[in-house]
Design a protein around this motif. Structure first.
Motif, PDB file in Angstrom:
ATOM      1  N   GLN A  60       0.837  -1.202   0.000  1.00 46.19           N
ATOM      2  CA  GLN A  60       0.000   0.000   0.000  1.00 46.19           C
ATOM      3  C   GLN A  60       0.872   1.252   0.000  1.00 46.19           C
ATOM      4  O   GLN A  60       0.561   2.227  -0.680  1.00 46.19           O
ATOM      5  CB  GLN A  60      -0.944  -0.014   1.212  1.00 46.19           C
ATOM      6  CG  GLN A  60      -1.799   1.217   1.357  1.00 46.19           C
ATOM      7  CD  GLN A  60      -2.805   1.405   0.231  1.00 46.19           C
ATOM      8  OE1 GLN A  60      -3.038   0.543  -0.590  1.00 46.19           O
ATOM      9  NE2 GLN A  60      -3.404   2.580   0.184  1.00 46.19           N
ATOM     10  N   ALA A  61       1.973   1.228   0.726  1.00 43.97           N
ATOM     11  CA  ALA A  61       2.882   2.382   0.754  1.00 43.97           C
ATOM     12  C   ALA A  61       3.479   2.631  -0.629  1.00 43.97           C
ATOM     13  O   ALA A  61       3.605   3.786  -1.063  1.00 43.97           O
ATOM     14  CB  ALA A  61       3.983   2.163   1.782  1.00 43.97           C
ATOM     15  N   ASP A  62       3.855   1.569  -1.326  1.00 43.64           N
ATOM     16  CA  ASP A  62       4.379   1.690  -2.690  1.00 43.64           C
ATOM     17  C   ASP A  62       3.322   2.308  -3.600  1.00 43.64           C
ATOM     18  O   ASP A  62       3.608   3.233  -4.373  1.00 43.64           O
ATOM     19  CB  ASP A  62       4.800   0.307  -3.197  1.00 43.64           C
ATOM     20  CG  ASP A  62       5.269   0.304  -4.633  1.00 43.64           C
ATOM     21  OD1 ASP A  62       6.060   1.194  -5.026  1.00 43.64           O
ATOM     22  OD2 ASP A  62       4.856  -0.608  -5.392  1.00 43.64           O
ATOM     23  N   ARG A  63       2.095   1.837  -3.498  1.00 43.36           N
ATOM     24  CA  ARG A  63       1.005   2.377  -4.308  1.00 43.36           C
ATOM     25  C   ARG A  63       0.808   3.859  -4.047  1.00 43.36           C
ATOM     26  O   ARG A  63       0.703   4.673  -4.973  1.00 43.36           O
ATOM     27  CB  ARG A  63      -0.287   1.611  -4.016  1.00 43.36           C
ATOM     28  CG  ARG A  63      -1.504   2.141  -4.743  1.00 43.36           C
ATOM     29  CD  ARG A  63      -2.770   1.381  -4.312  1.00 43.36           C
ATOM     30  NE  ARG A  63      -3.937   1.989  -4.885  1.00 43.36           N
ATOM     31  CZ  ARG A  63      -4.611   3.003  -4.345  1.00 43.36           C
ATOM     32  NH1 ARG A  63      -4.234   3.525  -3.180  1.00 43.36           N
ATOM     33  NH2 ARG A  63      -5.670   3.508  -4.941  1.00 43.36           N
ATOM     34  N   GLU A  64       0.743   4.226  -2.787  1.00 46.85           N
ATOM     35  CA  GLU A  64       0.522   5.630  -2.437  1.00 46.85           C
ATOM     36  C   GLU A  64       1.650   6.516  -2.939  1.00 46.85           C
ATOM     37  O   GLU A  64       1.401   7.602  -3.479  1.00 46.85           O
ATOM     38  CB  GLU A  64       0.347   5.772  -0.929  1.00 46.85           C
ATOM     39  CG  GLU A  64      -0.974   5.218  -0.439  1.00 46.85           C
ATOM     40  CD  GLU A  64      -1.134   5.308   1.069  1.00 46.85           C
ATOM     41  OE1 GLU A  64      -0.383   6.066   1.719  1.00 46.85           O
ATOM     42  OE2 GLU A  64      -2.011   4.610   1.595  1.00 46.85           O
ATOM     43  N   ALA A  65       2.889   6.078  -2.788  1.00 46.19           N
ATOM     44  CA  ALA A  65       4.038   6.869  -3.250  1.00 46.19           C
ATOM     45  C   ALA A  65       3.981   7.050  -4.764  1.00 46.19           C
ATOM     46  O   ALA A  65       4.216   8.164  -5.277  1.00 46.19           O
ATOM     47  CB  ALA A  65       5.341   6.199  -2.832  1.00 46.19           C
ATOM     48  N   ARG A  66       3.680   6.000  -5.481  1.00 44.38           N
ATOM     49  CA  ARG A  66       3.622   6.070  -6.949  1.00 44.38           C
ATOM     50  C   ARG A  66       2.477   6.970  -7.421  1.00 44.38           C
ATOM     51  O   ARG A  66       2.645   7.796  -8.321  1.00 44.38           O
ATOM     52  CB  ARG A  66       3.472   4.674  -7.542  1.00 44.38           C
ATOM     53  CG  ARG A  66       4.728   3.833  -7.422  1.00 44.38           C
ATOM     54  CD  ARG A  66       4.458   2.409  -7.890  1.00 44.38           C
ATOM     55  NE  ARG A  66       5.633   1.598  -7.848  1.00 44.38           N
ATOM     56  CZ  ARG A  66       6.540   1.513  -8.825  1.00 44.38           C
ATOM     57  NH1 ARG A  66       6.386   2.219  -9.931  1.00 44.38           N
ATOM     58  NH2 ARG A  66       7.589   0.746  -8.697  1.00 44.38           N
ATOM     59  N   ARG A  67       1.317   6.819  -6.816  1.00 45.64           N
ATOM     60  CA  ARG A  67       0.174   7.639  -7.230  1.00 45.64           C
ATOM     61  C   ARG A  67       0.385   9.114  -6.858  1.00 45.64           C
ATOM     62  O   ARG A  67      -0.001  10.005  -7.610  1.00 45.64           O
ATOM     63  CB  ARG A  67      -1.124   7.096  -6.623  1.00 45.64           C
ATOM     64  CG  ARG A  67      -1.485   5.726  -7.244  1.00 45.64           C
ATOM     65  CD  ARG A  67      -2.890   5.313  -6.936  1.00 45.64           C
ATOM     66  NE  ARG A  67      -3.857   6.264  -7.478  1.00 45.64           N
ATOM     67  CZ  ARG A  67      -4.284   6.284  -8.744  1.00 45.64           C
ATOM     68  NH1 ARG A  67      -3.824   5.426  -9.617  1.00 45.64           N
ATOM     69  NH2 ARG A  67      -5.184   7.179  -9.125  1.00 45.64           N
ATOM     70  N   ASN A  68       1.015   9.370  -5.721  1.00 41.96           N
ATOM     71  CA  ASN A  68       1.316  10.754  -5.342  1.00 41.96           C
ATOM     72  C   ASN A  68       2.289  11.397  -6.314  1.00 41.96           C
ATOM     73  O   ASN A  68       2.145  12.574  -6.666  1.00 41.96           O
ATOM     74  CB  ASN A  68       1.862  10.811  -3.919  1.00 41.96           C
ATOM     75  CG  ASN A  68       0.793  10.563  -2.874  1.00 41.96           C
ATOM     76  OD1 ASN A  68      -0.400  10.720  -3.135  1.00 41.96           O
ATOM     77  ND2 ASN A  68       1.202  10.148  -1.692  1.00 41.96           N
ATOM     78  N   ALA A  69       3.300  10.645  -6.758  1.00 42.52           N
ATOM     79  CA  ALA A  69       4.254  11.178  -7.732  1.00 42.52           C
ATOM     80  C   ALA A  69       3.553  11.492  -9.052  1.00 42.52           C
ATOM     81  O   ALA A  69       3.791  12.539  -9.670  1.00 42.52           O
ATOM     82  CB  ALA A  69       5.393  10.185  -7.942  1.00 42.52           C
TER      83      ALA A  69
END
Length: 106
Positions: A60-69
């Motif tokens: 989930q952290a990976d997803r959030e970081a990617r979507r935020n970028a």
């Protein structure tokens, strides 16, 4: 690993215009930022006028970081604005799922 399963339902006649817009503006940004797309589909039987796409993330952290970028890209804001002008969405559903222990990706 988790997967993000997104289903968008459109008004009849609106899906094609959105797919064209998506291919031009969003697809390059999502490939750049989101990583591995496991599939991008349109329904042909059952409930029609739907697009389903599935993305793989480490967590989930990976997803959030990617979507935020991706959200920081000027082109993403342009895509969202153009999508709003189409006024074609009936609904959008987002599911996050994780693998079962017996079907872990190798």
């Amino acid at each position: 690993m988790i997967v993000d399963i997104r289903t968008y339902k459109f008004q009849p006649g609106k899906m094609g215009a959105w797919l064209k817009l998506y291919e031009e503006l969003a697809w390059p940004l999502q490939k750049k930022h989101l990583g591995e797309c496991l599939g991008f589909y349109t329904t042909i039987e059952g409930e029609l006028h739907q697009v389903v796409h599935i993305w793989r993330y480490q967590s989930q952290a990976d997803r959030e970081a990617r979507r935020n970028a991706m959200a920081k890209e000027p082109g993403w804001a342009q895509f969202l604005a153009e999508t709003a002008k189409l006024d074609g969405f009936l609904s959008m559903e987002n599911k996050l799922a994780r693998e079962t222990p017996f079907f872990a990706a190798k």
